[in-house]
Design a protein around this motif. Structure first.
Motif, PDB file in Angstrom:
ATOM      1  N   GLU A  36       0.879  -1.169  -0.028  1.00  0.00           N
ATOM      2  CA  GLU A  36      -0.051  -0.026  -0.021  1.00  0.00           C
ATOM      3  C   GLU A  36       0.816   1.094   0.008  1.00  0.00           C
ATOM      4  OE1 GLU A  36      -3.842   2.038  -0.441  1.00  0.00           O
ATOM      5  OE2 GLU A  36      -3.283  -0.144  -0.336  1.00  0.00           O
ATOM      6  N   LEU A  37       1.841   1.274   0.759  1.00  0.00           N
ATOM      7  CA  LEU A  37       2.961   2.396   0.734  1.00  0.00           C
ATOM      8  C   LEU A  37       3.314   2.652  -0.395  1.00  0.00           C
ATOM      9  CD1 LEU A  37       4.560   1.961   4.307  1.00  0.00           C
ATOM     10  CD2 LEU A  37       3.295   3.827   3.633  1.00  0.00           C
ATOM     11  N   GLN A  38       3.731   1.526  -1.186  1.00  0.00           N
ATOM     12  CA  GLN A  38       4.467   1.704  -2.635  1.00  0.00           C
ATOM     13  C   GLN A  38       3.551   2.466  -3.461  1.00  0.00           C
ATOM     14  OE1 GLN A  38       7.551   0.716  -3.635  1.00  0.00           O
ATOM     15  NE2 GLN A  38       6.965   1.788  -5.398  1.00  0.00           N
ATOM     16  N   LYS A  39       2.234   2.423  -3.202  1.00  0.00           N
ATOM     17  CA  LYS A  39       1.167   3.205  -4.321  1.00  0.00           C
ATOM     18  C   LYS A  39       1.527   4.961  -4.029  1.00  0.00           C
ATOM     19  CE  LYS A  39      -2.319  -0.136  -3.666  1.00  0.00           C
ATOM     20  NZ  LYS A  39      -3.815  -0.334  -3.238  1.00  0.00           N
ATOM     21  N   TYR A  40       2.021   4.948  -2.750  1.00  0.00           N
ATOM     22  CA  TYR A  40       2.292   6.842  -2.720  1.00  0.00           C
ATOM     23  C   TYR A  40       3.746   7.168  -2.323  1.00  0.00           C
ATOM     24  CZ  TYR A  40      -2.478   5.210  -1.413  1.00  0.00           C
ATOM     25  OH  TYR A  40      -3.875   4.847  -1.536  1.00  0.00           O
ATOM     26  N   THR A  41       4.579   6.232  -2.863  1.00  0.00           N
ATOM     27  CA  THR A  41       5.839   6.573  -2.863  1.00  0.00           C
ATOM     28  C   THR A  41       6.515   7.237  -4.073  1.00  0.00           C
ATOM     29  OG1 THR A  41       6.403   4.383  -1.395  1.00  0.00           O
ATOM     30  CG2 THR A  41       8.383   5.692  -2.500  1.00  0.00           C
ATOM     31  N   ILE A  42       7.209   8.306  -3.719  1.00  0.00           N
ATOM     32  CA  ILE A  42       7.712   9.153  -4.843  1.00  0.00           C
ATOM     33  C   ILE A  42       9.267   9.294  -4.785  1.00  0.00           C
ATOM     34  CG2 ILE A  42       5.426  10.441  -4.770  1.00  0.00           C
ATOM     35  CD1 ILE A  42       7.047  12.820  -3.533  1.00  0.00           C
ATOM     36  N   ILE A  43       9.711   9.605  -6.118  1.00  0.00           N
ATOM     37  CA  ILE A  43      11.173   9.675  -6.063  1.00  0.00           C
ATOM     38  C   ILE A  43      11.703  11.107  -5.169  1.00  0.00           C
ATOM     39  CG2 ILE A  43      11.643   8.116  -7.940  1.00  0.00           C
ATOM     40  CD1 ILE A  43      11.830  10.583  -9.672  1.00  0.00           C
ATOM     41  N   PRO A  44      13.062  11.027  -4.506  1.00  0.00           N
ATOM     42  CA  PRO A  44      13.450  12.194  -3.961  1.00  0.00           C
ATOM     43  C   PRO A  44      13.366  13.639  -4.921  1.00  0.00           C
ATOM     44  CG  PRO A  44      14.743  10.662  -3.276  1.00  0.00           C
ATOM     45  CD  PRO A  44      13.948  10.013  -4.401  1.00  0.00           C
ATOM     46  N   GLU A  45      13.784  13.314  -6.260  1.00  0.00           N
ATOM     47  CA  GLU A  45      14.037  14.596  -7.004  1.00  0.00           C
ATOM     48  C   GLU A  45      12.948  15.349  -7.170  1.00  0.00           C
ATOM     49  OE1 GLU A  45      16.559  11.374  -9.190  1.00  0.00           O
ATOM     50  OE2 GLU A  45      15.280  11.419  -7.299  1.00  0.00           O
ATOM     51  N   PHE A  46      11.767  14.314  -7.419  1.00  0.00           N
ATOM     52  CA  PHE A  46      10.384  14.872  -7.787  1.00  0.00           C
ATOM     53  C   PHE A  46       9.717  15.799  -6.532  1.00  0.00           C
ATOM     54  CE2 PHE A  46       5.840  14.525  -8.373  1.00  0.00           C
ATOM     55  CZ  PHE A  46       5.711  14.527  -9.620  1.00  0.00           C
ATOM     56  N   LYS A  47       9.985  15.282  -5.454  1.00  0.00           N
ATOM     57  CA  LYS A  47       9.639  15.999  -4.225  1.00  0.00           C
ATOM     58  C   LYS A  47      10.427  17.250  -4.132  1.00  0.00           C
ATOM     59  CE  LYS A  47      12.236  16.190  -0.425  1.00  0.00           C
ATOM     60  NZ  LYS A  47      13.024  15.965   0.657  1.00  0.00           N
ATOM     61  N   GLU A  93       4.577  23.620   6.126  1.00  0.00           N
ATOM     62  CA  GLU A  93       4.916  22.819   7.181  1.00  0.00           C
ATOM     63  C   GLU A  93       4.106  21.327   6.503  1.00  0.00           C
ATOM     64  OE1 GLU A  93       4.583  21.173  11.593  1.00  0.00           O
ATOM     65  OE2 GLU A  93       3.735  23.233  11.138  1.00  0.00           O
ATOM     66  N   ARG A  94       2.590  21.511   6.073  1.00  0.00           N
ATOM     67  CA  ARG A  94       1.824  20.437   5.650  1.00  0.00           C
ATOM     68  C   ARG A  94       2.456  20.056   4.304  1.00  0.00           C
ATOM     69  NH1 ARG A  94      -2.612  22.926   5.685  1.00  0.00           N
ATOM     70  NH2 ARG A  94      -2.556  23.854   4.070  1.00  0.00           N
ATOM     71  N   ASN A  95       3.078  20.756   3.354  1.00  0.00           N
ATOM     72  CA  ASN A  95       3.615  20.367   2.072  1.00  0.00           C
ATOM     73  C   ASN A  95       4.821  19.380   2.354  1.00  0.00           C
ATOM     74  OD1 ASN A  95       1.763  21.667   0.736  1.00  0.00           O
ATOM     75  ND2 ASN A  95       2.933  23.442   0.476  1.00  0.00           N
ATOM     76  N   GLU A  96       5.753  19.919   3.242  1.00  0.00           N
ATOM     77  CA  GLU A  96       6.921  19.120   3.750  1.00  0.00           C
ATOM     78  C   GLU A  96       6.683  17.878   4.146  1.00  0.00           C
ATOM     79  OE1 GLU A  96       9.371  21.936   5.895  1.00  0.00           O
ATOM     80  OE2 GLU A  96       9.700  23.333   3.916  1.00  0.00           O
ATOM     81  N   LYS A  97       5.889  17.807   5.247  1.00  0.00           N
ATOM     82  CA  LYS A  97       5.585  16.536   5.518  1.00  0.00           C
ATOM     83  C   LYS A  97       4.814  15.603   4.902  1.00  0.00           C
ATOM     84  CE  LYS A  97       4.806  17.995  10.592  1.00  0.00           C
ATOM     85  NZ  LYS A  97       3.944  17.951  11.756  1.00  0.00           N
ATOM     86  N   ALA A  98       3.965  16.149   3.915  1.00  0.00           N
ATOM     87  CA  ALA A  98       3.413  15.253   3.152  1.00  0.00           C
ATOM     88  C   ALA A  98       4.281  14.516   2.067  1.00  0.00           C
ATOM     89  CB  ALA A  98       2.135  15.983   2.244  1.00  0.00           C
ATOM     90  N   PHE A  99       5.267  15.478   1.405  1.00  0.00           N
ATOM     91  CA  PHE A  99       6.278  14.840   0.742  1.00  0.00           C
ATOM     92  C   PHE A  99       7.252  13.922   1.206  1.00  0.00           C
ATOM     93  CE2 PHE A  99       4.383  17.942  -2.462  1.00  0.00           C
ATOM     94  CZ  PHE A  99       4.438  17.149  -3.427  1.00  0.00           C
TER      95      PHE A  99
END
Length: 216
Positions: A21-32, A115-121
């Motif tokens: 399930e976590l894999q569905k919401y995992t993004i690459i660091p460069e994209f963050k 803060e919300r943006n940073e925590k989410a990403f």
């Protein structure tokens, strides 16, 4: 509550379902990094507009309070009767309550947006790896941030993701494809990519109403 399933599910299987399930919401660091660059830039523009809005509300509140004070004076000077006074007083108080709510909301929005943006990403980048290597407490906190309404049925764990994660799961695969294409294509213009992705990031932010409480 009573359960008619007598088959035990190993914890390893449950953790496997969570990782999937976590894999569905995992993004690459460069994209963050690109996402935060866009969102933080837009936040500066938004902060300027928010300051103007806050100033207008403050002036409106001051005016309402002045009208309320004058109303009392009019009553004492018998310029209005008591019924008229009570009616206008209640209307002014309702308007004051509404303005105060808007002021509080604008303050909270200004404080929590970045803060919300940073925590989410950060969650989207690191949660899966931290879950795989974390202790019990870390895993519990990540699971709590990931979703709710957990259901274990037929040895399978079903998780309803928290709302702020849904747009990432829906849009990220295509966005990653575009991002990786630009990164590997020398003719591509990164500025054009930012302009193309900006509306999506803003949509994500609009749906992050509740902060990820347990940063991964």
């Amino acid at each position: 509550r009573p359960c008619n399933q007598n088959v035990y599910t190993p914890v390893e299987d449950i953790e496997r379902d969570i990782i999937e399930e976590l894999q569905k919401y995992t993004i690459i660091p460069e994209f963050k990094d690109l996402a935060l660059k866009i969102l933080n830039r837009n936040h500066k523009l938004e902060a300027s507009e928010l300051a103007k809005y806050y100033d207008r509300l403050t002036k409106q509140r001051k005016q309402l309070q002045s009208e309320l004070d004058n109303l009392i004076s009019y009553l004492h000077r018998q310029l209005i009767d008591e019924d008229d006074y009570l009616r206008k007083r209640d209307l002014l108080k309702e308007e004051l309550i509404s303005v105060d709510d808007k002021l509080r909301n604008s303050e909270k929005r200004a404080e929590n947006s970045l803060e919300r943006n940073e925590k989410a990403f950060n969650f989207a980048v690191h949660a899966k790896a931290h879950f795989e290597n974390g202790d019990v407490r870390t895993k519990r906190d990540i699971l709590r941030t990931l979703g709710q309404n957990l259901i274990l049925k037929d040895n399978k764990l079903y998780i309803e993701p928290n709302e702020w994660l849904v747009p990432i799961g829906e849009h990220y695969p295509e966005l990653e494809r575009k991002y990786l294409w630009v990164r590997t294509n020398k003719k591509a213009n990164p500025k054009e990519l930012e302009l193309a992705l900006e509306p999506i990031f803003e949509t994500w932010r609009a749906q992050w109403d509740s902060n990820p409480r347990h940063p991964a």
